[in-house]
Motif scaffolding. Structure first.
Motif, PDB file in Angstrom:
ATOM      1  N   ALA A 158       0.823  -1.207   0.000  1.00 27.70           N
ATOM      2  CA  ALA A 158       0.000   0.000   0.000  1.00 27.70           C
ATOM      3  C   ALA A 158       0.856   1.255   0.000  1.00 27.70           C
ATOM      4  CB  ALA A 158      -0.922   0.002   1.216  1.00 27.70           C
ATOM      5  N   ASP A 159       2.090   1.161   0.502  1.00 22.84           N
ATOM      6  CA  ASP A 159       2.963   2.327   0.569  1.00 22.84           C
ATOM      7  C   ASP A 159       3.776   2.418  -0.715  1.00 22.84           C
ATOM      8  OD1 ASP A 159       4.742   4.358   1.109  1.00 22.84           O
ATOM      9  OD2 ASP A 159       5.025   3.776   3.195  1.00 22.84           O
ATOM     10  N   GLN A 160       3.390   3.333  -1.597  1.00 19.23           N
ATOM     11  CA  GLN A 160       4.059   3.488  -2.878  1.00 19.23           C
ATOM     12  C   GLN A 160       4.707   4.867  -2.996  1.00 19.23           C
ATOM     13  OE1 GLN A 160       0.927   2.731  -5.683  1.00 19.23           O
ATOM     14  NE2 GLN A 160      -0.536   3.993  -4.588  1.00 19.23           N
ATOM     15  N   SER A 161       5.151   5.403  -1.861  1.00 25.51           N
ATOM     16  CA  SER A 161       5.653   6.778  -1.829  1.00 25.51           C
ATOM     17  C   SER A 161       6.855   6.993  -2.730  1.00 25.51           C
ATOM     18  CB  SER A 161       6.002   7.180  -0.390  1.00 25.51           C
ATOM     19  OG  SER A 161       6.929   6.286   0.185  1.00 25.51           O
ATOM     20  N   VAL A 162       7.699   5.963  -2.904  1.00 26.01           N
ATOM     21  CA  VAL A 162       8.880   6.147  -3.741  1.00 26.01           C
ATOM     22  C   VAL A 162       8.503   6.250  -5.215  1.00 26.01           C
ATOM     23  CG1 VAL A 162       9.409   3.708  -4.141  1.00 26.01           C
ATOM     24  CG2 VAL A 162      11.268   5.371  -4.040  1.00 26.01           C
ATOM     25  N   LEU A 163       7.329   5.723  -5.577  1.00 22.66           N
ATOM     26  CA  LEU A 163       6.875   5.775  -6.963  1.00 22.66           C
ATOM     27  C   LEU A 163       5.964   6.968  -7.247  1.00 22.66           C
ATOM     28  CD1 LEU A 163       6.041   1.988  -7.475  1.00 22.66           C
ATOM     29  CD2 LEU A 163       8.026   3.221  -8.373  1.00 22.66           C
ATOM     30  N   THR A 164       5.433   7.579  -6.188  1.00 24.39           N
ATOM     31  CA  THR A 164       4.498   8.690  -6.363  1.00 24.39           C
ATOM     32  C   THR A 164       5.092   9.863  -7.144  1.00 24.39           C
ATOM     33  OG1 THR A 164       3.290   8.090  -4.355  1.00 24.39           O
ATOM     34  CG2 THR A 164       3.027  10.340  -5.158  1.00 24.39           C
ATOM     35  N   PRO A 165       6.323  10.297  -6.859  1.00 24.02           N
ATOM     36  CA  PRO A 165       6.889  11.399  -7.657  1.00 24.02           C
ATOM     37  C   PRO A 165       6.954  11.080  -9.148  1.00 24.02           C
ATOM     38  CG  PRO A 165       8.159  11.093  -5.659  1.00 24.02           C
ATOM     39  CD  PRO A 165       7.217   9.935  -5.740  1.00 24.02           C
ATOM     40  N   MET A 166       7.241   9.827  -9.492  1.00 21.62           N
ATOM     41  CA  MET A 166       7.299   9.456 -10.905  1.00 21.62           C
ATOM     42  C   MET A 166       5.912   9.508 -11.527  1.00 21.62           C
ATOM     43  SD  MET A 166      10.142   6.424 -10.943  1.00 21.62           S
ATOM     44  CE  MET A 166      10.384   6.590 -12.708  1.00 21.62           C
ATOM     45  N   ARG A 188       3.414  11.463 -10.530  1.00 18.92           N
ATOM     46  CA  ARG A 188       3.011  12.867 -10.632  1.00 18.92           C
ATOM     47  C   ARG A 188       3.752  13.590 -11.745  1.00 18.92           C
ATOM     48  NH1 ARG A 188       3.681  15.618  -4.994  1.00 18.92           N
ATOM     49  NH2 ARG A 188       2.936  17.395  -6.238  1.00 18.92           N
ATOM     50  N   ALA A 189       5.003  13.188 -11.985  1.00 15.20           N
ATOM     51  CA  ALA A 189       5.788  13.832 -13.041  1.00 15.20           C
ATOM     52  C   ALA A 189       5.461  13.255 -14.411  1.00 15.20           C
ATOM     53  CB  ALA A 189       7.279  13.665 -12.752  1.00 15.20           C
ATOM     54  N   GLY A 190       4.735  12.129 -14.425  1.00 14.00           N
ATOM     55  CA  GLY A 190       4.405  11.500 -15.704  1.00 14.00           C
ATOM     56  C   GLY A 190       5.598  10.824 -16.338  1.00 14.00           C
ATOM     57  N   VAL A 191       6.508  10.279 -15.496  1.00  6.78           N
ATOM     58  CA  VAL A 191       7.697   9.590 -15.990  1.00  6.78           C
ATOM     59  C   VAL A 191       7.483   8.086 -15.874  1.00  6.78           C
ATOM     60  CG1 VAL A 191      10.169   9.214 -15.659  1.00  6.78           C
ATOM     61  CG2 VAL A 191       9.204  11.494 -15.335  1.00  6.78           C
ATOM     62  N   PRO A 192       7.525   7.337 -16.967  1.00  2.71           N
ATOM     63  CA  PRO A 192       7.303   5.892 -16.893  1.00  2.71           C
ATOM     64  C   PRO A 192       8.408   5.191 -16.108  1.00  2.71           C
ATOM     65  CG  PRO A 192       7.107   6.709 -19.152  1.00  2.71           C
ATOM     66  CD  PRO A 192       7.708   7.817 -18.347  1.00  2.71           C
ATOM     67  N   VAL A 193       8.015   4.141 -15.382  1.00  7.46           N
ATOM     68  CA  VAL A 193       8.972   3.309 -14.658  1.00  7.46           C
ATOM     69  C   VAL A 193       9.482   2.238 -15.616  1.00  7.46           C
ATOM     70  CG1 VAL A 193       9.335   1.793 -12.686  1.00  7.46           C
ATOM     71  CG2 VAL A 193       7.726   3.700 -12.510  1.00  7.46           C
ATOM     72  N   LEU A 251      11.692  15.411 -16.526  1.00 10.12           N
ATOM     73  CA  LEU A 251      12.841  15.023 -15.702  1.00 10.12           C
ATOM     74  C   LEU A 251      13.107  16.086 -14.640  1.00 10.12           C
ATOM     75  CD1 LEU A 251      15.109  12.986 -15.222  1.00 10.12           C
ATOM     76  CD2 LEU A 251      16.503  14.266 -16.864  1.00 10.12           C
ATOM     77  N   SER A 252      12.997  17.352 -15.029  1.00  5.76           N
ATOM     78  CA  SER A 252      13.183  18.441 -14.077  1.00  5.76           C
ATOM     79  C   SER A 252      12.093  18.416 -13.004  1.00  5.76           C
ATOM     80  CB  SER A 252      13.167  19.783 -14.813  1.00  5.76           C
ATOM     81  OG  SER A 252      13.308  20.853 -13.914  1.00  5.76           O
ATOM     82  N   THR A 253      10.840  18.164 -13.429  1.00  4.70           N
ATOM     83  CA  THR A 253       9.727  18.081 -12.484  1.00  4.70           C
ATOM     84  C   THR A 253       9.926  16.933 -11.507  1.00  4.70           C
ATOM     85  OG1 THR A 253       8.169  19.029 -14.086  1.00  4.70           O
ATOM     86  CG2 THR A 253       7.231  17.755 -12.266  1.00  4.70           C
ATOM     87  N   LEU A 254      10.425  15.801 -12.009  1.00  3.99           N
ATOM     88  CA  LEU A 254      10.682  14.650 -11.147  1.00  3.99           C
ATOM     89  C   LEU A 254      11.695  15.006 -10.065  1.00  3.99           C
ATOM     90  CD1 LEU A 254      10.434  11.679 -10.372  1.00  3.99           C
ATOM     91  CD2 LEU A 254      12.158  11.161 -12.121  1.00  3.99           C
ATOM     92  N   GLY A 255      12.749  15.716 -10.438  1.00  2.84           N
ATOM     93  CA  GLY A 255      13.740  16.139  -9.458  1.00  2.84           C
ATOM     94  C   GLY A 255      13.124  17.008  -8.371  1.00  2.84           C
ATOM     95  N   ASP A 256      12.270  17.933  -8.793  1.00  2.00           N
ATOM     96  CA  ASP A 256      11.603  18.815  -7.826  1.00  2.00           C
ATOM     97  C   ASP A 256      10.705  18.016  -6.876  1.00  2.00           C
ATOM     98  OD1 ASP A 256      12.815  21.001  -9.011  1.00  2.00           O
ATOM     99  OD2 ASP A 256      11.078  21.509 -10.248  1.00  2.00           O
ATOM    100  N   LEU A 257       9.971  17.039  -7.423  1.00  2.00           N
ATOM    101  CA  LEU A 257       9.046  16.253  -6.608  1.00  2.00           C
ATOM    102  C   LEU A 257       9.787  15.332  -5.646  1.00  2.00           C
ATOM    103  CD1 LEU A 257       6.381  15.351  -9.325  1.00  2.00           C
ATOM    104  CD2 LEU A 257       6.100  16.930  -7.408  1.00  2.00           C
ATOM    105  N   LEU A 258      10.918  14.796  -6.076  1.00  2.00           N
ATOM    106  CA  LEU A 258      11.719  13.964  -5.175  1.00  2.00           C
ATOM    107  C   LEU A 258      12.234  14.791  -4.002  1.00  2.00           C
ATOM    108  CD1 LEU A 258      13.742  11.851  -7.766  1.00  2.00           C
ATOM    109  CD2 LEU A 258      12.039  10.970  -6.168  1.00  2.00           C
ATOM    110  N   GLU A 259      12.659  16.028  -4.294  1.00  3.35           N
ATOM    111  CA  GLU A 259      13.136  16.907  -3.219  1.00  3.35           C
ATOM    112  C   GLU A 259      11.994  17.277  -2.279  1.00  3.35           C
ATOM    113  OE1 GLU A 259      15.037  20.206  -5.067  1.00  3.35           O
ATOM    114  OE2 GLU A 259      16.751  19.040  -5.782  1.00  3.35           O
TER     115      GLU A 259
END
Length: 217
Positions: free
Chosen positions: A84-92, A94-99, A121-129
Motif C-alpha cells: 500500500a505504501d508506494q511513496s517512492v513511486l508517487t513522484p514518478m 506525478r511527473a508522468g515519468v514511466p517506470v 525530468l526536471s519536475t521529477l527532481g523537484d518532486l523527489l526533493e
C-alpha cells in the motif's frame, strides 16, 4: 529527449529498504510493477540460494498486503508482492515519468534508467526533493545524439572523474587538488580542462533547457 540514470536512496519506512539492507548481498530485481490508485503490485526476482528467511521477513511487514511465491529454482526465486505504501513511486507518477523495468534494488538503493522529456525530468527532481527522497543524477544525455561531441575525450574524462570523486557534491567531498591527484595531472591543468568543460556544458544547458538563443560559441 534525455536519457537519464538516477540513483535513489529508498525511504527507511518502506519494506524494501529494511529488507534489502538486512540482506545486502541479495539483489532484488524488479521484473515488472503495476501502480494503482491505492496499491502497487510488483514481481520481484531474488538471487539467493535460500529465500525462506527473506520471504518470512517480507511477510511480517505491515505495509505488505499480499505475498506469493510464484517460482523457485536453484538460486532464484520469483515473488509477487502487493504493497500500500508506494511513496517512492508517487513522484514518478506525478511527473508522468514511466517506470522502466527491470531495475535492481540493493542495500536500500535503486538505480533507474529513465527516458522522458527534459521538463518531466526536471519536475521529477523537484518532486523527489519535495518528498525528501534522496537522489543523485548519475548521467544524462540526449538520445538523439546531439551531445555526443559536446566535450572532447579528455574533457569528458576529467569532468566525470571530478563528478565521481564528489567535487560537485554539496558540501564538496573532494577538492580540485584531489581530482588532479586522481588523474595524475597538475592542479592548474585540471582547473583549465574543467573550466572549458563546464563552459561547454553551461552553454548547452542554457540553449537546450532554458531556451536561450545560441550565440554560436
Amino acid at each position: 529527449m534525455p536519457h537519464a540514470t538516477l540513483t535513489i536512496r529508498i525511504p527507511e519506512s518502506l519494506w524494501i529498504h529494511e529488507i534489502s539492507t538486512a540482506y545486502p548481498d541479495t539483489a532484488f530485481r524488479v521484473i515488472s510493477v503495476l501502480v494503482g490508485p491505492d496499491v502497487s503490485v510488483a514481481v520481484i526476482e531474488l538471487a539467493t540460494p535460500n529465500p525462506v528467511p527473506i520471504i518470512a521477513s517480507i511477510d511480517e511487514r505491515d505495509d505488505v498486503g499480499d505475498l506469493e511465491l510464484l517460482w523457485k529454482h536453484d538460486d532464484t526465486a520469483l515473488l509477487q508482492i502487493e504493497t500500500a505504501d508506494q511513496s517512492v513511486l508517487t513522484p514518478m507518477q506525478r511527473a508522468g515519468v514511466p517506470v522502466e523495468t527491470p531495475f535492481v534494488v540493493e542495500d536500500g538503493v535503486v538505480t533507474w534508467e529513465l527516458t522522458t522529456s527534459a521538463d518531466r525530468l526536471s519536475t521529477l527532481g523537484d518532486l523527489l526533493e519535495e518528498s525528501d527522497i534522496g537522489y543523485r543524477l548519475e548521467s544524462v544525455h540526449d538520445i538523439d545524439g546531439r551531445t555526443d561531441h559536446l566535450l572532447t575525450d579528455r574533457q569528458r574524462e576529467v569532468f566525470l572523474t571530478a563528478l565521481d570523486e564528489g567535487y560537485y557534491d554539496v558540501p564538496r567531498a573532494a577538492s580540485l587538488t584531489d581530482v588532479a591527484a586522481r588523474l595524475e595531472i597538475s592542479k592548474s591543468t585540471c582547473s583549465d580542462i574543467l573550466h572549458r568543460a563546464e563552459g561547454k556544458i553551461a552553454h548547452w544547458f542554457a540553449d537546450e533547457r532554458l531556451g536561450r538563443r545560441s550565440n554560436g560559441r
